[in-house]
Enzyme design. Sequence first.
Site, PDB file in Angstrom:
ATOM      1  N   CYS A 342      30.914  34.854  19.516  1.00  0.00           N
ATOM      2  CA  CYS A 342      31.121  35.622  18.284  1.00  0.00           C
ATOM      3  C   CYS A 342      31.920  36.894  18.522  1.00  0.00           C
ATOM      4  O   CYS A 342      31.414  38.007  18.323  1.00  0.00           O
ATOM      5  CB  CYS A 342      29.772  35.940  17.684  1.00  0.00           C
ATOM      6  SG  CYS A 342      28.837  34.434  17.429  1.00  0.00           S
ATOM      7  N   TYR A 370      37.781  34.702  40.508  1.00  0.00           N
ATOM      8  CA  TYR A 370      37.335  35.551  39.395  1.00  0.00           C
ATOM      9  C   TYR A 370      37.092  34.729  38.135  1.00  0.00           C
ATOM     10  O   TYR A 370      37.307  35.195  37.023  1.00  0.00           O
ATOM     11  CB  TYR A 370      38.339  36.695  39.151  1.00  0.00           C
ATOM     12  CG  TYR A 370      38.620  37.483  40.412  1.00  0.00           C
ATOM     13  CD1 TYR A 370      37.619  38.241  41.005  1.00  0.00           C
ATOM     14  CD2 TYR A 370      39.859  37.423  41.059  1.00  0.00           C
ATOM     15  CE1 TYR A 370      37.854  38.936  42.190  1.00  0.00           C
ATOM     16  CE2 TYR A 370      40.094  38.112  42.238  1.00  0.00           C
ATOM     17  CZ  TYR A 370      39.090  38.865  42.791  1.00  0.00           C
ATOM     18  OH  TYR A 370      39.316  39.556  43.962  1.00  0.00           O
TER      19      TYR A 370
HETATM   20  N1  LLP Z   1      39.264  44.218  48.985  1.00  0.00           N
HETATM   21  C1  LLP Z   1      38.773  45.074  48.062  1.00  0.00           C
HETATM   22  C2  LLP Z   1      38.235  46.342  48.491  1.00  0.00           C
HETATM   23  C3  LLP Z   1      38.819  44.713  46.701  1.00  0.00           C
HETATM   24  O1  LLP Z   1      38.347  45.571  45.799  1.00  0.00           O
HETATM   25  C4  LLP Z   1      39.363  43.471  46.314  1.00  0.00           C
HETATM   26  C5  LLP Z   1      39.413  43.074  44.910  1.00  0.00           C
HETATM   27  C6  LLP Z   1      39.831  42.613  47.324  1.00  0.00           C
HETATM   28  C7  LLP Z   1      39.772  43.022  48.641  1.00  0.00           C
HETATM   29  C8  LLP Z   1      40.397  41.254  47.026  1.00  0.00           C
HETATM   30  O2  LLP Z   1      41.534  41.315  46.265  1.00  0.00           O
HETATM   31  P1  LLP Z   1      42.388  39.973  45.995  1.00  0.00           P
HETATM   32  O3  LLP Z   1      42.954  39.532  47.317  1.00  0.00           O
HETATM   33  O4  LLP Z   1      41.471  38.981  45.412  1.00  0.00           O
HETATM   34  O5  LLP Z   1      43.417  40.414  45.028  1.00  0.00           O
HETATM   35  N2  LLP Z   1      38.598  40.480  38.418  1.00  0.00           N
HETATM   36  C9  LLP Z   1      40.005  40.766  38.629  1.00  0.00           C
HETATM   37  C10 LLP Z   1      40.314  41.083  40.062  1.00  0.00           C
HETATM   38  C11 LLP Z   1      39.485  42.227  40.617  1.00  0.00           C
HETATM   39  C12 LLP Z   1      39.807  42.552  42.041  1.00  0.00           C
HETATM   40  C13 LLP Z   1      38.838  43.519  42.587  1.00  0.00           C
HETATM   41  N3  LLP Z   1      38.990  43.841  43.964  1.00  0.00           N
HETATM   42  C14 LLP Z   1      40.840  39.598  38.104  1.00  0.00           C
HETATM   43  O6  LLP Z   1      40.274  38.624  37.613  1.00  0.00           O
HETATM   44  O7  LLP Z   1      42.057  39.667  38.139  1.00  0.00           O
END
Ligand code: LLP
Length: 414
Positions: A342, A370
């Site tokens: 909703c 995610y």
């Molecule tokens: N290291 C740290 C300290 C982080 O905060 C993150 C992601 C990563 C590594 C990994 O990042 P990646 O390689 O996955 O980009 N929910 C959001 C993404 C949030 C990312 C948070 N931190 C989305 O769905 O796009």
Amino acid sequence: MRHFHYRAGRLWADEVPLDQIAARFGTPAYVYSEMAIHERYTAFSHALGPETLLCYAVKANSNLHVLASLARWGAGFDIVSGGELARVLRAGGDPQRTVFSGVGKSREEIRAALDAGIFCLNVESEAELEQVDAIASGLGCRAPVALRVNPDVDPGTHSYIATGLRESKFGIPLVHAERLYLEAARWPAVDFRGIACHIGSQLTDLAPIAEAARKVRGLYERLAGAGVPLSHLDLGGGVGIRYHEEQAPTPAAYAAVLHDALAGLPVRPVVELGRSVVGNAGVLLTRVEYLKDNDGKKFCIVDAAMNDLLRPSLYGAWHDILPVQEESPAETGTLDVVGPICESGDFFARNRPLAVRAGDLLAILSTGAYGFAMASQYNSRPRPPEILVRGSEARLVRRRENLADLLTAEENPD
Ligand code: LLP
């Protein structure tokens, strides 16, 4: 996404047709390709080389089977909570290859990490460092620590997932960090091991990562000159993937940037990759419930919703949507693909050309990262199951929640 491909008019996950998975496990459902995860993990680990510690960012997809596979292949882990630590330990991950990031670690979380014998705590403020020092003293140990610095670099990504700018809550500004390293190197229970930084997620341009790495290198060299020797540099995660029309960096290009930036330093590189390992290894399978036309505005109402996959609602993120039966007798229309929740923010796509009928199955692509990890029970909707495809075998690795699961933690009101 070649692990999700059409064969004889049906969409498959590796060797399993997705309509078969829907018939067996129902919809909505997350489906992951283990081969796809393996391929990406090995591509990054080969490109980065054996000297690099590749820590998988658990927050992207924390399913125990996904973690267990990664642990078996030799991955380390990047965690941000006591819950993620528990998952890594349960999945057989090695705490000695695990880093703990995050701005607000609780006392219990710090204690649990030290008890587990973690590789490094990435500390994000002076106050947190004092807390770590006190807890480690109490435990009679020295805490392995890196300060997470904020290099003030614009990662050029969505503002909610940019973390390396001065105004973001993350990390310690470089000059403050330098002072803190020099001061706290004498604290009894702090054992400085490295420097950490992570500037944001879904970066399609590697230049900001190179710039951040250069700044971290500069700090490392100044500290080495001042008598604070460090043994690793953690450059975080953030490598983007292709959702739509982006050009995603290749593992080789990413490795080249890191190797360039750290060339000649006697340090172990550490990375924290999440999305780039699992993002394109998963789809969310959903069924069309109803079609609806409000004075020419057309909606395709599916059985998944923003509680199952939040990214479009929260970031306006694009996800490709494919019909599971390649050819539809329906005419192509321009539709909003929406869920039953909703809120008008409950959508997966807006004005998307699609040929669908009620009852058709759709696959929402690039949801391995995610996706389930951010799912909730909003609107009292049980969370969907997760299915891991290994070649021609589809295995339920997390069952669908049921109505009892929704109520289990609540006291009965009599
Ligand atoms: N290291 C740290 C300290 C982080 O905060 C993150 C992601 C990563 C590594 C990994 O990042 P990646 O390689 O996955 O980009 N929910 C959001 C993404 C949030 C990312 C948070 N931190 C989305 O769905 O796009």
